[in-house]
Structures are given as C-alpha cells and as structure tokens.
Design an enzyme around this catalytic site. Structure first.
Site, PDB file in Angstrom:
ATOM      1  N   PHE A   1       0.852  -1.113  -0.205  1.00  0.00           N
ATOM      2  CA  PHE A   1      -0.181  -0.080  -0.170  1.00  0.00           C
ATOM      3  C   PHE A   1       0.917   1.197   0.126  1.00  0.00           C
ATOM      4  O   PHE A   1       1.594   1.574   0.763  1.00  0.00           O
ATOM      5  CB  PHE A   1      -1.017   0.127   1.092  1.00  0.00           C
ATOM      6  CG  PHE A   1      -1.883   1.395   1.150  1.00  0.00           C
ATOM      7  CD1 PHE A   1      -3.147   1.062   0.557  1.00  0.00           C
ATOM      8  CD2 PHE A   1      -1.533   2.420   1.814  1.00  0.00           C
ATOM      9  CE1 PHE A   1      -3.881   2.394   0.348  1.00  0.00           C
ATOM     10  CE2 PHE A   1      -2.449   3.534   1.689  1.00  0.00           C
ATOM     11  CZ  PHE A   1      -3.577   3.474   1.018  1.00  0.00           C
TER      12      PHE A   1
ATOM     13  N   ASP B   1       9.311   3.086   1.102  1.00  0.00           N
ATOM     14  CA  ASP B   1       8.329   3.575   1.657  1.00  0.00           C
ATOM     15  C   ASP B   1       8.194   3.595   3.222  1.00  0.00           C
ATOM     16  O   ASP B   1       7.733   2.714   3.691  1.00  0.00           O
ATOM     17  CB  ASP B   1       6.949   3.090   1.052  1.00  0.00           C
ATOM     18  CG  ASP B   1       5.772   3.999   1.104  1.00  0.00           C
ATOM     19  OD1 ASP B   1       5.800   4.399   2.392  1.00  0.00           O
ATOM     20  OD2 ASP B   1       4.557   3.558   0.823  1.00  0.00           O
TER      21      ASP B   1
ATOM     22  N   LYS C   1       2.917  10.729   7.814  1.00  0.00           N
ATOM     23  CA  LYS C   1       2.371  10.553   9.276  1.00  0.00           C
ATOM     24  C   LYS C   1       2.987  11.226  10.315  1.00  0.00           C
ATOM     25  O   LYS C   1       2.847  12.341  10.330  1.00  0.00           O
ATOM     26  CB  LYS C   1       2.506   8.958   9.342  1.00  0.00           C
ATOM     27  CG  LYS C   1       1.438   8.225   8.284  1.00  0.00           C
ATOM     28  CD  LYS C   1       1.170   6.869   8.675  1.00  0.00           C
ATOM     29  CE  LYS C   1       0.262   5.971   7.544  1.00  0.00           C
ATOM     30  NZ  LYS C   1      -0.910   5.749   7.819  1.00  0.00           N
TER      31      LYS C   1
ATOM     32  N   THR D   1       2.300  24.064  -4.458  1.00  0.00           N
ATOM     33  CA  THR D   1       2.113  25.485  -3.960  1.00  0.00           C
ATOM     34  C   THR D   1       2.318  25.560  -2.475  1.00  0.00           C
ATOM     35  O   THR D   1       2.925  26.170  -2.062  1.00  0.00           O
ATOM     36  CB  THR D   1       0.623  25.732  -4.084  1.00  0.00           C
ATOM     37  OG1 THR D   1       0.343  25.384  -5.677  1.00  0.00           O
ATOM     38  CG2 THR D   1       0.371  27.282  -3.852  1.00  0.00           C
TER      39      THR D   1
HETATM   40  C1  LIG Z   1       3.124   2.577   3.586  1.00  0.00           C
HETATM   41  C2  LIG Z   1       2.201   3.884   3.289  1.00  0.00           C
HETATM   42  N1  LIG Z   1       2.633   4.543   2.259  1.00  0.00           N
HETATM   43  C3  LIG Z   1       1.623   5.637   1.787  1.00  0.00           C
HETATM   44  C4  LIG Z   1       0.671   5.777   2.834  1.00  0.00           C
HETATM   45  C5  LIG Z   1      -0.237   6.957   1.992  1.00  0.00           C
HETATM   46  O1  LIG Z   1       0.008   7.922   3.304  1.00  0.00           O
HETATM   47  P1  LIG Z   1      -1.149   9.062   2.910  1.00  0.00           P
HETATM   48  O2  LIG Z   1      -2.463   8.605   3.401  1.00  0.00           O
HETATM   49  O3  LIG Z   1      -1.055   9.978   3.931  1.00  0.00           O
HETATM   50  O4  LIG Z   1      -1.508   9.804   1.548  1.00  0.00           O
HETATM   51  C6  LIG Z   1       0.231   5.170   3.662  1.00  0.00           C
HETATM   52  C7  LIG Z   1      -0.803   5.201   4.512  1.00  0.00           C
HETATM   53  O5  LIG Z   1      -1.389   4.669   5.075  1.00  0.00           O
HETATM   54  C8  LIG Z   1       1.187   3.932   3.944  1.00  0.00           C
HETATM   55  O6  LIG Z   1       0.774   3.237   5.176  1.00  0.00           O
END
Ligand SMILES: Cc1ncc(COP(=O)(O)O)c(C=O)c1O
Length: 465
Positions: free
Chosen positions: A185, A291, A322, A346
C-alpha cells in the site's frame, strides 16, 4: 517525562448517543459512514482517547500511526501557543518563491539530525501518498535522463526536439516501469495507486500504469520457529524480482517497497532480503525506494526502520509521512533534480507543520522514544506471544518491531469480533490485511498501558476460545 493519561472507562456503546447526533451532522461528507469515534480533544490526554460521550479508550490505533506523542503533549501545546506558530498558520508561503527563517531552520535541523544517512536533499509535500509520488517521479526522471544520455540525447529534457517534446505532452514520453509488490500500500493518488496492491476497494475502476508486481515474502513468526520457510520465501521473491528485471531489460527505473507491508497485513521481511533487493537494483541501474510512511519516525525503535537492515549503501529515495507531520521524500545525490518546476507544490514549505515536526522530533530525541519503543515494543510482543501460546487456535503470528505490532485471528469475522470486544474493555486497536489486529501505540505509551492492553487481549482471547 511520562505524560499522564486519564483512566480508561467505557459507559456507552460506540458510537454513543452524543456521537450519533454529531455523526448525523456530518452526513454531507462522502465518507461519514466510517466514522465511529467522535473525539473530545480537550479531554483526550496522553494515550487516552476521550469521546464526546465521556468514554475513554487506550489508543492503540493513533489514527493509522499518524499520532506520535499522544494527545495534547505539552511540547506541541507550547509550540501551538507561540506567536511564531500563529503567524506561520495564518500567512501561508510558497517555497521557494516566498520562504521564511522558520522553514530554512527546519531544513538545516532535518538534514543535520533526522534525515536518513547518505541523503542529500528533501522534498516536502502534504501527505504520505504525495511523498511516494515525488519519490517515484525522481526515480523516473533520473532513469530517463541516464537512458537518454546513453542513447546520445541531451541530459536536459527541455533540449529535446520539438517532436519529442510533443510526444511527452501526449503521454508517450517513456516506457520505463517500476517494480512493486503484491500486498503493498503506497497511497491513493494515481501513481501511488498503480504500485498499490493490498485491496480491490482501493483500485477498482481506476486506470493504472501496467507496472510489474512481485510477491513479497511475508515472513512467519516467531522467526526462529520458521527460519527455513522464511528464507525460502525470501529467496523465491528475490528470484522473481530478478526475472522481472530481465523481462523489462533496461526499463526498470525503481523498486518501490515498504520495509514492513503495513496496510497489507503487517508483512515482514529480513534485513538480508532488503540487502538482496538493493543488490539487484544496483546491478540493473534502478533506484531502491523505501516507503517509510508508516514505519518511519521512531515507531520501530530506530528513526527509520531501514537503519536495522544493515544496507551497504543508503537507499536511493526514502518517502515519509504520518508522524513527520507532513509527507515528502529524501533523495540521495543522483536523484536530486535542480531544474526548478520539475518538483513543486504550492504548499511545500508549510512552516506551521515544520514547527510541529521539529517539536515532535526534538521530543522523540529528548525523551529517548526510539529506545523506549524498541524496549517496550519487545515487552509487548513477548506478551502477545504468550497469549498466542496459550490460545494457538485463536491467536497466531504475533509479530513486530518496536511499537509496530500485529497478530492474526483465524478469520476476518473473528478479528472484527475480537476488536469489538476490546473496545468494550476500553482498548482501541485496529485492523490490517484480512484477519490481522494492528497495534500502533503512540510513542509515549508506558509499561502500565501495555499491561492493561495485554490483560484485555488475554481476557478477550479466553472469552472467544
Ligand atoms: C506505507 C504507506 N505508504 C503511503 C501511505 C499513504 O499516506 P497518506 O494516506 O498520508 O497519503 C500510507 C498510508 O497509510 C502507508 O501506510
């Protein structure tokens, strides 16, 4: 100094009568059906989450790992009350056209103290998904530049022929791909979504890039009991990634991977696996993008989880979100883009968020919260494993690093039942994957809170067994 957290008490169903009234007001919101806890911000304190009906829960959810220091931490309250924060909040600026001393000081401190080792620059945006988008773009730009130069073309895409520029504008600029993983994700914006694989709900009916997906190892826990099985899964995954590289010879710009697949069900792999991925990326001239949106900022016991992987070289790009209070990505030197406008938003340079990030990071440092998460997380995991050993037919795969913890129930229905029973006992945990309980304590969670959670989990497991 531990922040005090009011005692947990539950005297209504959730949502309670007052919460139901408020939820009805929010019906205009496309997503309002999901909302179950209407927070009383004033009464919430430390790791205690209060709702408008006077219920108080131990918060093991922390808004999907967004919360770092619990509710109303004095360090954040002090910043928010300052004149500098007031000005920063009401006078938005768009870096670099207008920038401020506050932002520039944040940049210097971020680079000196908190950025992953070996990174040269940072690009800040709003959320985690946009951080991922940024990292993906930087990887594609660097890769396309290398390919173009190798073919005798210009390094600068603005020097391309008029026809080539027209092709770019018509979406025919590059056939490069990235490799992502099943179960991943990375966010809900369109680029990140193409690399996401965890749930059909996220992707159904939305066009996607046809990027290849590999199988993520998803190690079984306890690790020492499943060593052979896990090593075989990791070797198979690396072999699959190697095959994908060969199938897309010279066209793979990056491998995008979570250090722990979080939304996909808290699926782990070892440091050796990530070293293997880095070696493949190096061999094929692709970027390794980590990520760390969910795993970053102290929750696993180090500032960034990849610090525990013993990588021979820094990852090329690291995305965050986060707990950092903003999204973004760190880039190593080869991925720095200097032409203005290729990367821009922006609202980048949001100094109010920068002030909250600085206060959060300094507090993590001052209160030793990395070491705290490592130590108390290990204690929590031992407690979860003891429950799994007592109820092996119900609770399995207790797993985690630091405060990034999870365990499995036999079915999605059993998991949901477990969570509801915990809520009645004042413990607010969450779900992930199809049948996992996800635990994401605030970094300030104390031993007594953990004992309270373990006591409730054990009682619920006994009830359900
Ligand atoms: C591993 C990971 N990457 C990206 C995201 C996306 O972050 P956001 O919801 O702040 O766009 C999340 C959100 O849960 C995540 O757990």
């Amino acid at each position: 100094m531990p922040v005090s957290s009011p005692a947990r008490v539950v005297h209504t169903e959730v949502p309670g009568p007052r919460a139901r009234e408020r939820i009805a007001l929010g019906a205009f919101d496309l997503q309002h059906g999901y909302r179950t806890v209407v927070v009383d911000d004033e009464k919430s304190q430390g790791v205690s989450l209060a709702d408008v009906d006077g219920n108080v829960f131990l918060d093991l959810f922390s808004s999907f790992a967004l919360g770092a220091l619990g509710y109303n931490h004095p360090a954040l309250v002090e910043v928010a009350r300052s004149e500098e924060f007031l000005r920063a909040s009401i006078n938005p600026t768009s870096t670099p056209f207008l920038t401020t001393d506050t932002w520039l000081r944040f940049m210097a401190e971020l680079k000196e103290k908190w950025a992953p080792r070996g990174t040269e620059r940072v690009f800040c945006v709003d959320g985690g998904g946009e951080g991922i988008e940024s990292a993906i773009k930087l990887a594609f730009m660097a890769h396309a530049t290398r390919r173009r130069v190798a073919a005798g073309g210009p390094a600068d895409p603005l020097q391309l022929s008029a026809e080539a520029q027209e092709r770019v504008l018509d979406n025919e600029g590059t056939d490069s791909v990235l490799i992502a993983f099943r179960g991943a994700f990375h966010g809900r914006s369109l680029g990140a979504l193409s690399a996401t694989h965890s749930k059909i709900t996220h992707k159904a009916d939305v066009p996607a890039f046809r990027w290849p997906m590999a199988t993520f190892p998803a190690n079984r826990w306890p690790l020492e009991r499943h060593a052979d099985e896990n090593a075989a899964a990791e070797a198979a995954s690396l072999a699959e990634v190697a095959r994908i590289f060969e199938q897309h010879d010279g066209r793979v710009a990056s491998v995008l991977v979570e250090p722990v697949q979080s939304e996909g069900g808290d699926r782990h792999a070892s440091g050796a696996y990530f070293r293997g991925l880095q070696a493949l990326c190096k061999q094929h001239g692709a970027a390794l993008i980590l990520d760390e949106v969910q795993t970053g900022v102290a929750i696993t016991g180090t500032m960034w989880l990849h610090e525990q992987f013993d990588l021979p070289e820094p990852p090329d790009l690291v995305a965050f979100g986060k707990k950092m209070q903003m999204g973004g990505c760190f880039a190593t030197a080869p991925y720095v883009v200097t032409q203005f406008g290729r990367m821009y938003q922006t609202r980048n340079g949001d100094r109010a968020r920068a002030m909250l990030a600085t206060a959060t990071l300094r507090t993590i440092d001052a209160e030793g919260l990395c070491a705290h998460a490592a130590r108390e997380g290990a204690y929590f995991l031992d407690g979860l494993q003891a429950i799994a050993d007592r109820h092996p037919a119900l609770v399995s795969d207790a797993r985690g690093r630091g405060f990034l913890l999870a365990f499995d129930l036999p079915t999605p229905a059993a998991r949901d039942d477990f969570l509801k029973r915990c809520l009645k006992r004042g413990i607010f945990a969450s779900y992930t994957g199809s049948k996992s309980v996800r635990i994401r304590p605030h970094l300030v969670t104390q031993r007594a809170d953990i004992d309270e959670a373990l006591g409730a989990f054990a009682a619920v497991a006994k009830e359900m067994a």
